[in-house]
Design an enzyme around this catalytic site. Structure first.
Site, mmCIF file in Angstrom:
data_model
loop_
_atom_site.group_PDB
_atom_site.id
_atom_site.type_symbol
_atom_site.label_atom_id
_atom_site.label_comp_id
_atom_site.label_asym_id
_atom_site.label_seq_id
_atom_site.Cartn_x
_atom_site.Cartn_y
_atom_site.Cartn_z
ATOM 1 N N TRP A 1 0.816 -1.221 0.000
ATOM 2 C CA TRP A 1 0.000 0.000 0.000
ATOM 3 C C TRP A 1 0.849 1.270 0.000
ATOM 4 O O TRP A 1 1.874 1.326 0.680
ATOM 5 C CB TRP A 1 -0.886 -0.009 1.250
ATOM 6 N N MET A 2 0.399 2.319 -0.710
ATOM 7 C CA MET A 2 1.002 3.659 -0.665
ATOM 8 C C MET A 2 -0.096 4.694 -0.466
ATOM 9 O O MET A 2 -1.136 4.611 -1.104
ATOM 10 C CB MET A 2 1.720 3.945 -1.993
ATOM 11 N N ASP B 1 0.141 9.058 1.198
ATOM 12 C CA ASP B 1 0.761 10.384 1.004
ATOM 13 C C ASP B 1 2.235 10.374 0.605
ATOM 14 O O ASP B 1 3.022 9.619 1.171
ATOM 15 C CB ASP B 1 0.706 11.186 2.307
ATOM 16 N N GLN C 1 3.944 7.227 2.585
ATOM 17 C CA GLN C 1 3.205 6.392 3.529
ATOM 18 C C GLN C 1 3.037 5.011 2.909
ATOM 19 O O GLN C 1 2.492 4.878 1.805
ATOM 20 C CB GLN C 1 1.838 7.027 3.823
ATOM 21 N N PHE D 1 3.514 8.403 10.724
ATOM 22 C CA PHE D 1 2.603 9.107 9.828
ATOM 23 C C PHE D 1 3.359 10.160 9.019
ATOM 24 O O PHE D 1 4.573 10.319 9.138
ATOM 25 C CB PHE D 1 1.459 9.727 10.634
ATOM 26 N N SER D 2 2.605 10.926 8.245
ATOM 27 C CA SER D 2 3.216 11.826 7.262
ATOM 28 C C SER D 2 4.120 12.880 7.885
ATOM 29 O O SER D 2 3.958 13.254 9.049
ATOM 30 C CB SER D 2 2.125 12.507 6.439
ATOM 31 N N ARG E 1 -0.831 16.452 13.403
ATOM 32 C CA ARG E 1 0.074 15.649 12.567
ATOM 33 C C ARG E 1 0.532 16.351 11.295
ATOM 34 O O ARG E 1 0.056 17.399 10.933
ATOM 35 C CB ARG E 1 -0.586 14.320 12.224
ATOM 36 N N GLU F 1 -5.282 18.176 7.062
ATOM 37 C CA GLU F 1 -4.139 17.275 6.970
ATOM 38 C C GLU F 1 -3.075 17.847 6.036
ATOM 39 O O GLU F 1 -3.361 18.612 5.122
ATOM 40 C CB GLU F 1 -4.608 15.901 6.457
ATOM 41 N N TRP G 1 -9.224 8.989 -0.044
ATOM 42 C CA TRP G 1 -9.539 7.884 0.874
ATOM 43 C C TRP G 1 -10.735 7.095 0.379
ATOM 44 O O TRP G 1 -10.840 5.894 0.594
ATOM 45 C CB TRP G 1 -9.752 8.410 2.298
HETATM 46 N N1 DQQ Z 1 -2.405 10.155 6.006
HETATM 47 C C1 DQQ Z 1 -1.427 9.969 7.034
HETATM 48 C C2 DQQ Z 1 -1.643 11.056 8.006
HETATM 49 C C3 DQQ Z 1 -2.289 12.109 7.175
HETATM 50 C C4 DQQ Z 1 -3.190 11.331 6.271
HETATM 51 C C5 DQQ Z 1 -1.586 8.602 7.620
HETATM 52 C C6 DQQ Z 1 -3.566 12.022 5.009
HETATM 53 O O1 DQQ Z 1 -0.445 11.509 8.601
HETATM 54 O O2 DQQ Z 1 -2.940 13.052 7.971
HETATM 55 O O3 DQQ Z 1 -1.298 7.625 6.646
HETATM 56 O O4 DQQ Z 1 -3.899 11.153 3.978
#
Ligand code: DQQ
Length: 474
Positions: free
Chosen positions: A19-20, A22, A38, A81-82, A143, A198, A281
């Site tokens: 999986w990919m 951000d 990610q 996370f990102s 985040r 985000e 998403w």
């Molecule tokens: N994806 C990350 C978060 C971010 C979100 C988690 C945005 O850090 O806020 O995989 O797609």
């Protein structure tokens, strides 16, 4: 797990398997470009986030590298996370969010999010140094740090969800990458625009400052049928120790179906580029049956034009991928469809329509059309409504829906269209507008046709290139 080839991109960044989401940590350091992302390496679904890693010397040819960050320490137990990367005097440094589920898993669970740091000596292997910033009182969702240096000072923006469930961006300043102070709220929602902002990014463009972010929590209806709920930006003015003065409300950056969490970086010669995640998403992901999911957009150059509008154009480096060219002399179509003997599997098209002269009710291009015409992705001008439409209702597995924008002013419509094995990106009039969508039609016999319905349309220029792969030959 074995990855299936059919939809796997030829010239977009995608995970080797798994999986990919951000793009993270985009940076130029020691003569090469880094893209982290990610990544869940063990499964084609989102899970404990790792940082995948790819590098390139020219922004065109890319190589997979070992995974850079693995979750599991107390501060990032359930996910790295990102975040971003900076070149700190030659030391490639990653600043990212350590994520921990306190209770339950998913959007309603209690979480702990902190900003963390890791450094590398060789640009490939990273050592974690733990937490550098904890959330202010009352903030739980905290985040996606983006860090930059200005006048010898470090700055950081972080996305947050405030106590009233509104999105906001917090600004920090640092005397070092380890010592941070909260400056305050850089921007916050003054109306409903998602419950969490985000992946904020904040940078100068022309004589303005652009705050880019991805509002989370807009309803699926919102993004599917209207055009306003993907990643976007606010334009304004800013300098250190002053508030950000807003000059333009939230604008969407891309008007297609699949564009989220973009992050920008500066090239070796000073251009501002970005990559986005070429999904949302809520997107359908038929490639999960093939052992992988998610890819990034092409690298795109941002600029501010003379009218103060933000433009987004494919990075000029991508021209190096063009192979055999196929050019047509100017022609017109009248109540007619013209199928071209060229393929739409991995291609770039540059074409111009004479809008002034074209009176057809609808005219445009059929992308990735199958012989039986069961599958077709249309990009067309609707003359009566004066809209430009991307029609994905017959684009293959899972996907559907239209996206449209107002037909831009001007006598000519200039289109650059990039078609990969499961995506289409259209850049309109030198990046005034951009529409990006994933498509999943059969990969056998994909063709291209031009058409005009109820009247005549004039095509002034048309060039098609086969595009080479960005990956090393196996
Ligand atoms: N994806 C990350 C978060 C971010 C979100 C988690 C945005 O850090 O806020 O995989 O797609």
């Amino acid at each position: 797990k074995q990855r299936k080839a059919r939809f796997y991109p030829a010239f977009h960044l995608a995970p080797p398997t798994g999986w990919m989401n951000d793009p993270n940590g985009l940076a130029y350091c020691d003569g090469r470009y880094h893209v982290f992302y990610q990544h869940h390496p063990y499964d084609e679904h989102w899970g404990p986030m790792h940082w995948g890693h790819m590098t390139s010397h020219d922004l065109v040819h890319w190589q997979h590298q070992p995974i850079a960050l693995v979750p599991g320490d107390a501060f990032d137990r359930d996910g790295c996370f990102s975040g971003c990367a900076v070149n700190d005097n030659g030391v490639l440094t990653l600043i990212y969010t350590g994520h921990v589920w306190l209770q339950g898993v998913g959007n309603d669970g209690a979480i702990r999010q902190v900003q963390c740091i890791a450094t590398s000596e060789d640009g490939l292997h990273f050592t974690k140094h733990g937490v550098i910033v904890t959330p202010p009182d009352g903030i739980m969702h905290f985040r996606d740090p983006k860090v930059w240096k200005q006048n010898g000072r470090w700055f950081m923006v972080v996305g947050a969800r405030d106590a009233n469930d509104r999105g906001q961006v917090l600004l920090y300043s640092g005397t070092s990458l380890f010592q941070w102070r909260l400056e305050g709220v850089l921007a916050k929602a003054d109306r409903w625009l998602g419950y969490m902002w985000e992946c904020p990014d904040f940078f100068p463009l022309g004589d303005k400052y652009l705050l880019m972010f991805s509002p989370q929590g807009m309803t699926p209806e919102g993004y599917r049928y209207r055009n306003r709920f993907q990643s976007g930006y606010i334009l304004g003015r800013w300098q250190p120790d002053h508030p950000f003065t807003l000059e333009q409300h939230f604008q969407e950056l891309d008007s297609g179906h699949d564009f989220y969490a973009p992050q920008s970086f500066v090239t070796a010669d000073g251009r501002r580029l970005l990559f986005g995640w070429m999904d949302m998403w809520e997107s359908e992901r038929p490639t999960q049956a093939d052992g992988w999911a998610g890819c990034l957009t092409l690298p795109r150059e941002l600029s501010l034009d003379a009218q103060g509008r933000v433009r987004m154009m494919p990075a000029r480096e991508l021209q190096a991928l063009r192979r055999e060219a196929h050019t047509l002399p100017a022609f017109s179509l009248k109540n007619q469809r013209r199928r071209l003997g060229i393929s739409a599997l991995q291609a770039e098209i540059h074409m111009t329509w004479d809008i002034q002269k074209s009176q057809a009710e609808r005219f445009g291009i059929e992308i990735a059309v199958s012989d039986d015409r069961r599958y077709v992705t249309r990009f067309y001008v609707d003359t009566q409504s004066r809209r430009l439409v991307l029609d994905r209702s017959q684009s293959g597995l899972g996907v559907g829906g239209y996206r449209s924008v107002t037909l831009p002013d001007g006598d000519t419509l200039d289109l650059r269209i990039f078609i990969d094995r499961s995506s289409v990106e259209v850049f309109v009039n030198q990046g005034e507008t951009c529409l990006t969508s994933r498509i999943y039609p059969p990969t056998e016999g994909r063709g291209i046709a031009l058409y005009a319905e109820n009247g005549e349309a004039y095509c002034q220029t048309f060039t098609h290139w086969q595009m080479a792969s960005i990956y090393p030959e196996p």
